[in-house]
Design a protein around this motif. Structure first.
Motif, PDB file in Angstrom:
ATOM      1  N   GLN A   7      -7.398  13.686  16.477  1.00 53.25           N
ATOM      2  CA  GLN A   7      -5.985  13.647  16.774  1.00 53.25           C
ATOM      3  C   GLN A   7      -5.716  12.616  17.886  1.00 53.25           C
ATOM      4  O   GLN A   7      -5.736  13.030  19.229  1.00 53.25           O
ATOM      5  N   PRO A  20      -6.393   8.728  12.149  1.00 54.00           N
ATOM      6  CA  PRO A  20      -5.969   9.291  13.683  1.00 54.00           C
ATOM      7  C   PRO A  20      -5.387  10.426  13.527  1.00 54.00           C
ATOM      8  O   PRO A  20      -4.961  10.988  14.687  1.00 54.00           O
ATOM      9  N   ASP A  21      -4.918  11.154  12.511  1.00 51.98           N
ATOM     10  CA  ASP A  21      -4.352  12.369  12.574  1.00 51.98           C
ATOM     11  C   ASP A  21      -4.897  13.231  11.805  1.00 51.98           C
ATOM     12  O   ASP A  21      -4.550  14.454  11.191  1.00 51.98           O
ATOM     13  N   THR A  41      -4.674   4.978  18.876  1.00 51.46           N
ATOM     14  CA  THR A  41      -5.315   4.306  17.844  1.00 51.46           C
ATOM     15  C   THR A  41      -5.574   2.875  18.196  1.00 51.46           C
ATOM     16  O   THR A  41      -6.677   2.480  17.773  1.00 51.46           O
ATOM     17  N   SER A  85      -3.674   9.645  17.617  1.00 47.50           N
ATOM     18  CA  SER A  85      -2.995   8.595  17.164  1.00 47.50           C
ATOM     19  C   SER A  85      -2.235   8.087  18.267  1.00 47.50           C
ATOM     20  O   SER A  85      -1.741   6.829  17.987  1.00 47.50           O
ATOM     21  N   ALA A 102      -0.258   6.288  10.464  1.00 53.72           N
ATOM     22  CA  ALA A 102      -0.032   7.743  11.227  1.00 53.72           C
ATOM     23  C   ALA A 102       0.477   8.622  10.275  1.00 53.72           C
ATOM     24  O   ALA A 102       1.940   8.426   9.767  1.00 53.72           O
TER      25      ALA A 102
END
Length: 368
Positions: free
Chosen positions: A37, A169-170, A42, A39, A141
């Protein structure tokens, strides 16, 4: 034999041990996923990864591909692509472009999920991309990757011997995400070192070792300057700044007692926190940098005048004239136990003085 005589050999042994614990194997061809996690950072994670790939350097001590070329694909709307170009210029990524490193911007109606059938069809692995190449993609995202799409990307990359790195990123790191790719990296944001804007921990779970929490993990601190993105990559010590500071002071040959007094811990707690921690003194370490770290850790600065203040007051006899009239009485006030520990010696009295002193004592009538 003195302690100093053992110091060079000890440092050499620790260096060998540290190198053996962070031994890195080559990255396997196929699909590599970067999950976590992260984001909010990123762009920095992407920039650090791309810089290491473009320079073919060992600055990022995790498994990296031995590739001949690197291609970064970006599919988005024209407005978003224009914005991305400006960000890449600001971060210094565009300046890395060579025959072996390319930034491919392709227009689309929207940002594509790279695991969707439409995006996979436009990627065309095997036509523009060749063997021993590295393709870097980034998921939008909030878009969860499709399992079937991930498997298709993996098989396509394995078929031509290419390296496909997908930034997610998530995507939370769990058993499901770790079972799909050939290689898996995990990114977690953390507080940056003083002087930097952001920081994150880059780790490879397969290299984790119970003997060393820094095995397979690095700390990446970044800051944006006029010349682009400046990156400091160091071995992982801890997420909290205070433990990082203690590791630096230990590497700077501070004793455990001195470190504990500075951070407000006893010697055993300092020893426990720094067990199997291999810290290093930053370049340019001085008093100003130490003060910056102390401020970031909410610790009191070191008062260099404390050690010399008492001596200077004792040597200067004129200071007694500026004391208040009752300063002698205040000097006697305090803990009785402390007074016993610091009792002043009394000169022995002569026989005549003792006889005179006894005559002044009045003995009660009952005792007579």
């Amino acid at each position: 034999m003195s302690r100093d005589s053992h110091r060079p050999n000890k440092k050499k042994e620790l260096s060998k041990l540290a190198q053996s614990l962070i031994a890195i194997s080559a990255l396997s061809p196929g699909l590599t996923m970067v999950v976590g996690q992260y984001s909010a950072v990123t762009l920095y994670v992407h920039a650090v990864m791309v810089q290491a790939l473009a320079k073919q350097s060992a600055d990022l001590p995790i498994p990296m591909p031995d590739c001949e070329s690197v291609i970064c694909f970006f599919r988005n709307t024209p407005r978003k692509l224009e914005q991305l170009r400006g960000i890449h210029n600001m971060l210094g990524i565009s300046a890395l472009a060579t025959d072996n490193f390319k930034l491919a911007y392709r227009e689309a109606s929207r940002e594509l999920d790279w695991t969707s059938p439409a995006a996979i069809a436009t990627l065309s692995l095997g036509r523009e991309e060749r063997e021993a190449s590295c393709i870097v993609l980034q998921q939008p995202a909030g878009a969860a990757p499709d399992i079937e799409g991930l498997l298709h990307l993996r098989r396509a990359a394995e078929a031509i011997g290419a390296y496909l790195i997908l930034l997610c990123p998530d995507l939370i790191y769990d058993a499901n995400s770790s079972s799909i790719p050939n290689e898996l990296f995990v990114v977690a944001p953390c507080p940056p070192n003083p002087g930097f804007d952001e920081a994150f921990v880059f780790s490879c779970p397969e290299l984790a070792s119970p003997l060393n929490q820094a095995s397979g993990k690095v700390l990446c601190c970044v800051r944006l300057t006029d010349d682009g993105l400046e990156t400091e990559i160091t071995p992982y010590v801890a997420d909290d700044l205070k433990t990082r500071l203690m590791a630096i002071l230990k590497a700077d040959e501070w004793s455990l007692e001195e470190i504990g007094k500075l951070v407000g811990l006893n010697k055993s707690n300092v020893s426990r926190k720094l067990r199997m921690v291999f810290g290093a003194v930053p370049d340019g370490w001085d008093g100003a940098m130490l003060a910056e770290w102390l401020e970031a850790c909410d610790l009191d600065p070191i008062d260099e005048e404390d050690s010399s203040a008492g001596d200077s007051d004792d040597e200067d006899g004129d200071d007694d004239e500026h004391q208040p009239d009752d300063w002698e009485a205040d000097d006697d006030a305090g803990d009785d136990l402390d007074d016993l520990d610091h009792a002043k010696p009394v000169a022995p009295a002569s026989r005549n003085e003792r006889n005179t002193r006894n005559n002044d004592i009045v003995i009660p009538r009952k005792q007579r």
